[in-house]
Write an enzyme that holds these catalytic residues in place. Sequence first.
Site, short mmCIF file in Angstrom:
data_model
loop_
_atom_site.label_atom_id
_atom_site.label_comp_id
_atom_site.label_asym_id
_atom_site.label_seq_id
_atom_site.Cartn_x
_atom_site.Cartn_y
_atom_site.Cartn_z
N THR A 75 -7.61 6.43 11.79
CA THR A 75 -8.09 7.48 10.90
C THR A 75 -8.88 8.58 11.60
O THR A 75 -9.51 8.34 12.64
CB THR A 75 -8.99 6.84 9.81
OG1 THR A 75 -9.58 7.86 9.01
CG2 THR A 75 -10.13 6.02 10.43
N ASP A 76 -8.88 9.75 11.00
CA ASP A 76 -9.73 10.87 11.44
C ASP A 76 -11.21 10.54 11.27
O ASP A 76 -12.06 11.17 11.89
CB ASP A 76 -9.38 12.13 10.63
CG ASP A 76 -9.45 11.93 9.12
OD1 ASP A 76 -9.18 10.81 8.65
OD2 ASP A 76 -9.76 12.90 8.40
N ASP A 84 -1.77 -12.70 4.53
CA ASP A 84 -3.16 -12.22 4.53
C ASP A 84 -3.58 -12.10 6.00
O ASP A 84 -3.73 -13.11 6.69
CB ASP A 84 -4.03 -13.23 3.77
CG ASP A 84 -5.50 -12.85 3.79
OD1 ASP A 84 -5.87 -11.90 4.54
OD2 ASP A 84 -6.28 -13.49 3.08
N TRP A 98 -6.31 12.01 5.80
CA TRP A 98 -6.17 12.35 4.37
C TRP A 98 -4.76 12.02 3.84
O TRP A 98 -4.06 12.87 3.27
CB TRP A 98 -6.49 13.83 4.14
CG TRP A 98 -7.90 14.23 4.43
CD1 TRP A 98 -8.83 13.55 5.15
CD2 TRP A 98 -8.55 15.43 3.97
NE1 TRP A 98 -10.01 14.26 5.18
CE2 TRP A 98 -9.88 15.41 4.47
CE3 TRP A 98 -8.15 16.53 3.21
CZ2 TRP A 98 -10.79 16.43 4.22
CZ3 TRP A 98 -9.05 17.55 2.96
CH2 TRP A 98 -10.36 17.50 3.46
N TYR A 146 -16.57 2.56 7.03
CA TYR A 146 -15.10 2.51 7.11
C TYR A 146 -14.65 3.00 8.50
O TYR A 146 -13.87 2.32 9.18
CB TYR A 146 -14.47 3.36 6.00
CG TYR A 146 -13.01 3.67 6.22
CD1 TYR A 146 -12.02 2.71 6.02
CD2 TYR A 146 -12.61 4.94 6.67
CE1 TYR A 146 -10.68 2.99 6.26
CE2 TYR A 146 -11.26 5.23 6.90
CZ TYR A 146 -10.30 4.26 6.70
OH TYR A 146 -8.98 4.55 6.94
N LYS A 160 -12.76 0.87 11.48
CA LYS A 160 -11.44 1.25 12.00
C LYS A 160 -11.50 1.45 13.51
O LYS A 160 -10.57 1.07 14.24
CB LYS A 160 -10.94 2.54 11.32
CG LYS A 160 -10.59 2.39 9.84
CD LYS A 160 -9.37 1.50 9.58
CE LYS A 160 -8.09 2.08 10.10
NZ LYS A 160 -6.92 1.23 9.72
N TYR A 201 -8.53 -1.98 4.72
CA TYR A 201 -9.53 -1.79 3.66
C TYR A 201 -9.83 -0.30 3.64
O TYR A 201 -10.38 0.25 4.60
CB TYR A 201 -10.79 -2.59 4.00
CG TYR A 201 -11.80 -2.60 2.88
CD1 TYR A 201 -11.88 -3.68 2.00
CD2 TYR A 201 -12.66 -1.52 2.68
CE1 TYR A 201 -12.80 -3.69 0.96
CE2 TYR A 201 -13.57 -1.52 1.64
CZ TYR A 201 -13.63 -2.60 0.78
OH TYR A 201 -14.54 -2.60 -0.24
N GLY A 247 0.83 -1.20 0.00
CA GLY A 247 0.00 0.00 0.00
C GLY A 247 0.87 1.26 0.00
O GLY A 247 2.10 1.16 0.06
N GLN A 248 0.22 2.42 -0.06
CA GLN A 248 1.02 3.65 -0.18
C GLN A 248 1.90 3.91 1.05
O GLN A 248 3.04 4.37 0.91
CB GLN A 248 0.15 4.87 -0.49
CG GLN A 248 -0.95 5.18 0.50
CD GLN A 248 -1.66 6.50 0.23
OE1 GLN A 248 -1.17 7.34 -0.51
NE2 GLN A 248 -2.80 6.70 0.85
#
Length: 266
Positions: free
Chosen positions: A105-106, A40, A154, A129, A133, A65, A12-13
Site C-alpha cells: 500500500t501507499d 485462513d 486507493w 495499518y 503492511k 486486514y 475480497g475486491q
Amino acid sequence: MSIKVLVTGANGQLGKTIEELFADNNDNIHFTFASKEALDITDQQQVTSFIKKSKFDYCINCAAYTNVEQAEKTPKPAYLINSEAVKYLAEASKAHNVVLIHISTDYVFDGIKNQPYTVNDKTNPINEYGKSKLLGEQYIAQTMDAYFIIRTSWLYSKKYGKNFYKTVLNKAKAGERLSITSAQKSCPTNTISISNFIYEFILSSSKNYGLYHFSDETEMTWYDFAKEIAKENDIEDTKIERSEAYKTFAQRPRYSVLNNNNNKSW
Ligand SMILES: NC(=O)C1=CN([C@@H]2O[C@H](COP(=O)(O)OP(=O)(O)OC[C@H]3O[C@@H](n4cnc5c(N)ncnc54)[C@H](OP(=O)(O)O)[C@@H]3O)[C@@H](O)[C@H]2O)C=CC1
Ligand SMILES: Cc1cn([C@H]2C[C@H](O)[C@@H](COP(=O)(O)OP(=O)(O)O[C@H]3O[C@@H](C)C(=O)[C@@H](O)[C@H]3O)O2)c(=O)[nH]c1=O
C-alpha cells in the site's frame, strides 16, 4: 505446461476481480481461489499444508486486514493478518518453490513528500495499518528471493467489496449529504488495472523479482474522487461538500502518489 496459481483472500475486491477476469483463460493458467473460509492465512499449519499439497507456481496474496480505522483502535488483528500471516506465506512459498505476489500500500509512506514516491523512497507509515503492511513486506524480503511486492493506492472496484467508490455512490444515490476530505491526495486505482498488471507478470514468466509501484495515473483528493463518482453516475453533486478536516481516528498520509516508473527489481 500449465501454470498453477493460488489466490488467497479470494472473496475480497481484488480477488473477485482477478477471478472475473482470468478464471477462464486460454493461457493454460489454472487458478485456485481460496476464500478466508477455505484458507485462513493466520493458521500456519494450514498455510503450509495447503501450499505443499498442490504444487502451485504462484501465490497471489489478496488476503489482508484493510479496515484502516479499526486497525488504529485494535491493531492486533491487523498485525496478525498483514504481518505474521504474510511471513507464513513467504516461508511456505519459499519451501515449495512458489513465487509470491503480494500486494502492499501507499500507506507505508508518511505523505510529507510532494513528488510521487519511488520504490527507493524511505518508508515511514503513520498509522497501524501502514505499519502492519510494511512489516509484511519486510518479512517477505527477509525470507525469500522469488517475490513480487506490488504497492498500490486507493483501490476500488465498482462491483466487488467495500470501498470508497461504492460507499460514496450508495450515499449519493440515497440523496445523503456528504462531507468529503480534500486533505489527502493520491491516485485511485481500479482493481481491473492492477489485476491486469499482476496477470502480465505470470504470463511473461518474469524473474525480475522485487518491489514495484503500480497505480492508475490520475492524482486527486478524496473530494475530487467523490465528485468524479457522482459525475460518472449522472448523480447531482450539490450535496457533496468539501471538508478540510473530516474527523477520523487514524491519520492518513497527506500525499501518497506512487511513481510507477522506477521499479526495483533484481
Ligand atoms: N483497499 C484498498 O484501498 C487498498 C488495498 N491494498 C492492498 O491490496 C490487497 C487487496 O485488498 P482488497 O481486495 O481491497 O481487500 P479486501 O478487504 O476487499 O479483501 C481482503 C480479503 O482478505 C480476507 N481475509 C481477511 N483475513 C483473512 C485471513 N486470515 N485469511 C484469509 N483471508 C483473509 C477478507 O475476508 P473478510 O472480509 O471475510 O475478513 C477479504 O475477503 C491487500 O493486500 C490490501 O492491503 C493496497 C492499497 C489500497
Ligand atoms: C466515508 C467518508 C470518508 N472520508 C474520508 C476519510 C478518509 O480520510 C478518506 C478515505 O476514507 P476510507 O476510509 O474510505 O479510505 P481508507 O481506508 O483511508 O483507504 C485506504 O484503504 C487502505 C486499505 C489502503 O491501502 C489505502 O490505499 C487507501 O485506499 O475519506 C470523508 O471525508 N467523508 C466520508 O464520508
